[in-house]
Design a protein around this motif. Structure first.
Motif: not given
Ligand code: 5GP
Length: 112
Positions: A29-30, A85
């Motif tokens: 999403i980001q 991560n």
């Molecule tokens: P982390 O920080 O746990 O390694 O990565 C989590 C990832 O999940 C991040 O890159 C964040 O942008 C993504 N993310 C968080 N919430 C959502 C969501 O609701 N939908 C999607 N598609 N990605 C998400």
């Protein structure tokens, strides 16, 4: 239930670009790169630290699925980065194992 499980089950919105019996690949999403996907096991495991010996094949499958997606989307030859991560110091924010598949630009090292 994790946010990724909710996306996979259709409870909340998300873009799924690949699915098999063991995992789903979501669009992040980001996005932090022109191509940024998350390879997520359908089994909800908090992190690789929480995976058991019985999950070894599943963990390997996630890497294989990431490579397959990169090939199918045509950026495998240029290269890409896979990131898992893990825990607080690892920068994990969603407590459900996921492999970040990032490509479409040169990556730098070391990561922050
Ligand atoms: P982390 O920080 O746990 O390694 O990565 C989590 C990832 O999940 C991040 O890159 C964040 O942008 C993504 N993310 C968080 N919430 C959502 C969501 O609701 N939908 C999607 N598609 N990605 C998400």
């Amino acid at each position: 239930m994790s946010i990724f499980t909710k996306i996979i089950s259709g409870e909340i919105k998300g873009t799924i670009i690949h699915q098999d019996d063991l995992c789903a690949v979501l669009v992040d999403i980001q996005p932090q790169a022109p191509k940024h996907f998350l390879v997520v096991p359908k089994k909800e495991i908090v992190s690789v630290h929480h995976a058991s010996e019985a999950d070894k094949n599943l963990l390997g499958h996630l890497l294989w699925a990431a490579a397959e997606v990169a090939r199918k989307l045509g950026f495998a030859e240029d290269g890409y980065r896979l990131v898992i991560n893990t825990g607080r110091d690892g920068g994990q924010t969603v407590p459900h194992i996921h492999v970040h598949l990032m490509g479409g630009r040169p990556m730098t090292w070391p990561p922050g």
